[in-house]
Structures are given as C-alpha cells and as structure tokens.
Write a protein that holds these residues in place. Structure first.
Motif, PDB file in Angstrom:
ATOM      1  N   THR A 147       0.832  -1.202   0.000  1.00 15.93           N
ATOM      2  CA  THR A 147       0.000   0.000   0.000  1.00 15.93           C
ATOM      3  C   THR A 147       0.866   1.251   0.000  1.00 15.93           C
ATOM      4  N   ILE A 148       1.989   1.203   0.711  1.00 14.49           N
ATOM      5  CA  ILE A 148       2.907   2.336   0.706  1.00 14.49           C
ATOM      6  C   ILE A 148       3.391   2.603  -0.716  1.00 14.49           C
ATOM      7  N   ALA A 149       3.764   1.539  -1.436  1.00 16.55           N
ATOM      8  CA  ALA A 149       4.223   1.707  -2.817  1.00 16.55           C
ATOM      9  C   ALA A 149       3.107   2.271  -3.691  1.00 16.55           C
ATOM     10  N   GLN A 150       1.890   1.765  -3.499  1.00 16.42           N
ATOM     11  CA  GLN A 150       0.770   2.219  -4.320  1.00 16.42           C
ATOM     12  C   GLN A 150       0.362   3.651  -3.996  1.00 16.42           C
TER      13      GLN A 150
ATOM     14  N   ARG B 139      11.789  -3.444  -7.827  1.00 16.11           N
ATOM     15  CA  ARG B 139      11.253  -3.189  -9.168  1.00 16.11           C
ATOM     16  C   ARG B 139       9.729  -3.071  -9.139  1.00 16.11           C
ATOM     17  N   PHE B 140       9.081  -3.821  -8.250  1.00 11.49           N
ATOM     18  CA  PHE B 140       7.629  -3.714  -8.172  1.00 11.49           C
ATOM     19  C   PHE B 140       7.218  -2.355  -7.618  1.00 11.49           C
ATOM     20  N   ALA B 141       7.981  -1.840  -6.670  1.00  5.35           N
ATOM     21  CA  ALA B 141       7.709  -0.491  -6.159  1.00  5.35           C
ATOM     22  C   ALA B 141       7.847   0.527  -7.287  1.00  5.35           C
ATOM     23  N   GLN B 142       8.874   0.367  -8.115  1.00  2.24           N
ATOM     24  CA  GLN B 142       9.058   1.275  -9.249  1.00  2.24           C
ATOM     25  C   GLN B 142       7.897   1.168 -10.227  1.00  2.24           C
ATOM     26  N   LEU B 143       7.386  -0.051 -10.415  1.00  2.00           N
ATOM     27  CA  LEU B 143       6.229  -0.251 -11.287  1.00  2.00           C
ATOM     28  C   LEU B 143       5.031   0.518 -10.757  1.00  2.00           C
ATOM     29  N   GLU B 144       4.783   0.438  -9.451  1.00  3.53           N
ATOM     30  CA  GLU B 144       3.637   1.139  -8.867  1.00  3.53           C
ATOM     31  C   GLU B 144       3.766   2.650  -9.037  1.00  3.53           C
ATOM     32  N   VAL B 145       4.954   3.174  -8.810  1.00  9.53           N
ATOM     33  CA  VAL B 145       5.158   4.615  -8.968  1.00  9.53           C
ATOM     34  C   VAL B 145       4.968   5.019 -10.421  1.00  9.53           C
ATOM     35  N   ALA B 146       5.434   4.174 -11.347  1.00  9.09           N
ATOM     36  CA  ALA B 146       5.265   4.455 -12.775  1.00  9.09           C
ATOM     37  C   ALA B 146       3.789   4.458 -13.160  1.00  9.09           C
ATOM     38  N   VAL B 147       3.028   3.513 -12.608  1.00  2.00           N
ATOM     39  CA  VAL B 147       1.590   3.470 -12.878  1.00  2.00           C
ATOM     40  C   VAL B 147       0.914   4.726 -12.333  1.00  2.00           C
TER      41      VAL B 147
ATOM     42  N   THR C  19      -5.932  -2.515 -12.158  1.00  2.41           N
ATOM     43  CA  THR C  19      -6.332  -1.822 -10.941  1.00  2.41           C
ATOM     44  C   THR C  19      -5.315  -2.122  -9.839  1.00  2.41           C
ATOM     45  N   PRO C  20      -5.338  -1.344  -8.741  1.00  2.00           N
ATOM     46  CA  PRO C  20      -4.456  -1.687  -7.619  1.00  2.00           C
ATOM     47  C   PRO C  20      -4.655  -3.113  -7.142  1.00  2.00           C
ATOM     48  N   SER C  21      -5.899  -3.589  -7.156  1.00  6.93           N
ATOM     49  CA  SER C  21      -6.161  -4.971  -6.748  1.00  6.93           C
ATOM     50  C   SER C  21      -5.504  -5.960  -7.701  1.00  6.93           C
ATOM     51  N   ASP C  22      -5.559  -5.663  -9.012  1.00  4.52           N
ATOM     52  CA  ASP C  22      -4.899  -6.527  -9.995  1.00  4.52           C
ATOM     53  C   ASP C  22      -3.402  -6.630  -9.704  1.00  4.52           C
TER      54      ASP C  22
END
Length: 314
Positions: free
Chosen positions: A109-112, A160-168, A211-214
């Motif tokens: 959630t922090i990343a999102q 890398r997943f955190a970077q993906l969330e920030v990019a989204v 979506t965030p859930s996805d």
C-alpha cells in the motif's frame, strides 16, 4: 489535538480512482501522517475487495436470483464506509484482514500511495527525477550461494515492483514497460514463471496497467513464485523509500508515520539466510532509528537507503 481523519465519501472516491488530484493528495497526506487513518484505509481497501468479489459472484448467478442489498452511493460510486461499522459487522473480511500481518498488505500500500509531484504521462519520471531514476545503484552480480541468490532476487523484485507502482501512478507508460521488463528478467530462470511473466507482459503493453487490486494479486503471485516474502516486502519498502527521498517527500520518513512504522515491523521479521540479513540489519535499524535526522542531511538519508539496497541485493 485529534488525529486527522478521512471523510468516508472521500475515501470511497479515492479507492474508486474518482477523487480529484487535490483530493488524492489530501488522502495520501492523511494516511502518511496518521496511523489510525492508515488502518482505516487498509480496512476500507479490504472491504472494497470483498464487495468486488461479491459483485463478480452475483454476475454469475442465474436470472431471477435475488439481488444483493444496495449500498448507498455518492455520485453513483459505492460508499464502502457507509458506515464502516455496519460493513464490518456484516463482512467477515474485516476480521480476516485485521488478522493479516500489517506488513503483508501495508508495504505494498505504501508503494501504491507513492507519487512523484509533477510526474504525469510517458517519460515524466525521467523528466522529474532524471534519466537514471530507476537505477537503484546495486552491483550487477548477485551472490553465488543459492539461498543468497534467491533472497537477493526476491529483494530486487520488490524494488522493481515499487518502481512499477510509482510508474503506474504517474501514468508513465515507458517507465511501466521498463519496470515490467526488469521484473521479467528477474523471473527468467525461475521454474514455472512463464504464466506470471506473460501476465506482466500484458500489464506493460496494454497501457491500462490494471487496478491496484490486480497489481496486488500479481505481487502476491511474485511472492509465492520467489518463495521469499520477507525479502520481497523489504525490497518494496526500500524502492518506495528511495523514490520518496529523491523527490523530497519528507513526510514519508516522519518518525511516527506509516512508512517508518512499517520499516520497524519489517526489521522484526524472519530473514534468511542469516548471513545476508546480518549485512542488512544494521543499515535497516539505523534508518528506522532515524540517525540521519540529527543533521537533517538528505544525502545522509539517501546513503542510508543505498546501504540497504547494496547489502540486500547481494
């Protein structure tokens, strides 16, 4: 002085992606500053997922089935907290979610919730943070021992997943494609990872990002595939923290804020191999203790995060 709260209708709009930019920033500031508001946010997210699952189940029922009880709406949107206590009493997910470790949902959630001011559209993160924004700075090679290798891989995947969330969050399609490619590379020689890699590929190429859930579901699949949840979660935290520090988000590092509380909780989890954790635990605990705050030196903060990244990435 009472702790800041989020209006239920505003939180519902935030979860639906229907809040205005100003409203989103208000919600993010509040959940970063208040543990109670953050807990409410997590509970509301869980209730939202339960409602979505119920709607999907209802859609599959035969014609003539009795429709579910209607939920009050705001401009046509579900009010997931209307009221929260009533939903909690009616939904078992509230109890289940409370029994879930905070780090299990909270770190993602922090990343999102991490957004970079001024970053919107393809290429925006490079424009705001520099062309090397997604280079964490760890060495190219990983440790040779199999257990160390798998732990380092899980940590890097979390970053890398955190970077993906920030990019989204920035709607930066080029950065999303890059993050997806980095994750796929980390999965290349993981047995049975082809379906997950294909799902990531769709995420990167459609431009819809899901979506965030996805994406939370994809993160859970990554954890299972890599079989090293603690290191993955630490990677998500470190990746989010590095970008927050680079973009001057001091609130992220508030001593009693959500992110630093999560780091303290992470430091108490079981990390294997012990040899790798011994090289990571000192910078993690130093950062959690806020030793850099005495000088207020941002470079010292970035250096503390770099030490975690270098040590944990093997």
């Amino acid at each position: 002085m009472s702790a800041p709260q989020i209006e239920p209708e505003l939180l519902a709009a935030f979860l639906d992606g229907a809040a205005s930019p100003a409203e989103r920033e208000s919600v993010l500031r509040t959940i970063a500053a208040s543990k109670d508001a953050y807990a409410e946010f997590l509970e509301a997210s869980a209730i939202r997922r339960e409602l979505e699952a119920g709607e999907a189940h209802t859609a599959q029922e035969p014609p003539g089935a009795e429709p579910p009880t209607d939920i009050a709406t705001r401009r046509g949107r579900p009010r997931y907290l209307a009221p929260l206590a009533m939903l909690a009493a009616a939904s078992a997910v509230f109890v289940v979610f409370r029994n879930t470790p905070a780090s299990d949902a909270g770190v993602l959630t922090i990343a999102q919730s991490t957004r970079i001011a001024g970053a919107t559209g393809s290429g925006s993160l490079s424009r705001v943070l520099g062309a090397q924004w997604d280079e964490p700075g760890w060495s190219v090679t990983r440790g040779a021992a199999p257990t160390r290798e798998s732990s380092a891989r899980a940590f890097r995947s979390g970053v890398r997943f955190a970077q993906l969330e920030v990019a989204v969050n920035a709607s930066d399609s080029s950065a999303v494609t890059s993050a997806v490619g980095q994750l796929q590379e980390l999965l290349n020689d993981v047995l049975g990872s082809a379906p997950l890699s294909a799902r990531l590929d769709v995420l990167g190429k459609t431009g819809a990002f899901g979506t965030p859930s996805d994406r939370s579901e994809i993160a859970q699949q990554l954890k299972l595939m890599l079989d090293d949840e603690a290191w993955f979660d630490l990677g998500v935290w470190a990746g989010s923290a590095q970008l927050a520090a680079k973009s001057g988000q001091d609130l992220f590092f508030a001593a009693d804020g959500v992110a630093m509380t999560q780091l303290t909780q992470l430091s108490t989890r079981k990390f294997e191999p012990a040899e790798l954790w011994s090289s990571v635990s000192e910078p993690v605990r130093a950062l959690a203790a806020g030793e850099w705050r005495a000088s207020g030196d941002r470079e010292a903060l970035l250096e503390a995060i770099r030490q975690i990244l270098n040590a944990a990435a093997g």
